[in-house]
Design a protein around this motif. Sequence first.
Motif, PDB file in Angstrom:
ATOM      1  N   SER A 263      16.699  15.149   9.890  1.00  0.00           N
ATOM      2  CA  SER A 263      16.528  15.988  11.070  1.00  0.00           C
ATOM      3  C   SER A 263      15.567  15.341  12.067  1.00  0.00           C
ATOM      4  O   SER A 263      15.813  15.352  13.280  1.00  0.00           O
ATOM      5  N   GLU A 264      14.460  14.782  11.549  1.00  0.00           N
ATOM      6  CA  GLU A 264      13.519  14.097  12.440  1.00  0.00           C
ATOM      7  C   GLU A 264      14.179  12.914  13.126  1.00  0.00           C
ATOM      8  O   GLU A 264      13.976  12.675  14.326  1.00  0.00           O
ATOM      9  N   ARG A 265      14.992  12.172  12.347  1.00  0.00           N
ATOM     10  CA  ARG A 265      15.675  11.028  12.957  1.00  0.00           C
ATOM     11  C   ARG A 265      16.647  11.485  14.037  1.00  0.00           C
ATOM     12  O   ARG A 265      16.725  10.902  15.126  1.00  0.00           O
ATOM     13  N   LEU A 266      17.405  12.570  13.733  1.00  0.00           N
ATOM     14  CA  LEU A 266      18.355  13.079  14.729  1.00  0.00           C
ATOM     15  C   LEU A 266      17.648  13.627  15.964  1.00  0.00           C
ATOM     16  O   LEU A 266      18.122  13.471  17.093  1.00  0.00           O
ATOM     17  N   LYS A 267      16.479  14.282  15.741  1.00  0.00           N
ATOM     18  CA  LYS A 267      15.719  14.784  16.890  1.00  0.00           C
ATOM     19  C   LYS A 267      15.268  13.646  17.786  1.00  0.00           C
ATOM     20  O   LYS A 267      15.362  13.716  19.024  1.00  0.00           O
TER      21      LYS A 267
END
Length: 370
Positions: A263-267
């Motif tokens: 999720s952090e990477r996608l954000k």
Amino acid sequence: MADTESVDTHDTSNEAGEDPLQDLTDEQLFQLVEDTIRANEVLATETHMFEKYLERVEPKDMGGVTPGTGATPSQSSQDLVRRVDRKRSKSRSSNIDKSLRLSAEQKCDIAQREIEELREEIDKLKEESENVLDLYKAIMEEADLRLAETKKESYEFDRDIMKGSDKSNQGKVVAEKIVRYFEDRLRSRDTLIEKLRLKNSTLKVQKKKLHLQLKQLRIENQQYLEKIDERNQDLLRLKQMTGSTTQVLNSYKKKLSTLTMESERLKSEITSRNDLLTRIDSETTVVEEERAKAERRNKKLRQQLADYRVPEVMEYVSEKADLYELQKKVKSWERKVDIAEMALRTHRKTWQQLKTSHQKANQYFMMEAH
């Protein structure tokens, strides 16, 4: 068990034709012998405990005979040990050796049962010794009472009969007095016997009541033991459920950590794509403005070209030269407009891909949250 495994390893290497003992020093050989002796002592203790366990758990309703063999439990356990030894002597492979050994859980179970059996035997012996001790105490008390009673009767007989007869009848014992004395003693003895009989019957009734109470207590104790066993089974089942739940929780925690990182990477990727889209929008606006300016200028030039009138030769040559220049500029601006339109289409396609990936990421997070 580590020592035994090390010894088995040395045996296997010797069978393979290697002799690792030649590379060992005297201290190492002495230490190896000590470890082997300790391992053998441990194995002997485990074997003895296992034989006792087999003797106890084999069927007792067959008269001490194993079904189909005609051997006693001790013989069957010894035969089992001999069969195990023969199997070990036939093959030294690690797989067969591991299959012949008891697991740590089985060893703990056998040891726990042996401890419980020893505790029961100790309690039984303690109860028997207490009963024997009480019996001996009762016999000693009875002997003391009989001795005291005998001394008392001897003293009273000597005082009342012998000495009294000596004073009154010059040493001659009066037969009537003796008969009367023994009759009194017999009557007192009968009275005492009757009292003791009544007391004995009362004690028998009390003993019967106590036996009934003891039987009831044993039944209650057995019920409590069964309840305790059920609670222990429930506790063990809950511990197993707790272990499995902990494993599932750890797996979910690991999955959550992975999804959080994703999720952090996608954000961060969405943020970078949004920045890219912002730059693309600004560049698209600039390109649209330039294209509008070029279209207006191109329109103006085309209008001028339409309003063109035939000039003089020199003027025609000059205008022709200006026309060539203007056509070059128009072509240049048209190429720029084409390039800007291609860039615009590319940016729009990238924007659509970003919107699609963003929608898929949102759907994925919503599914994971459910």
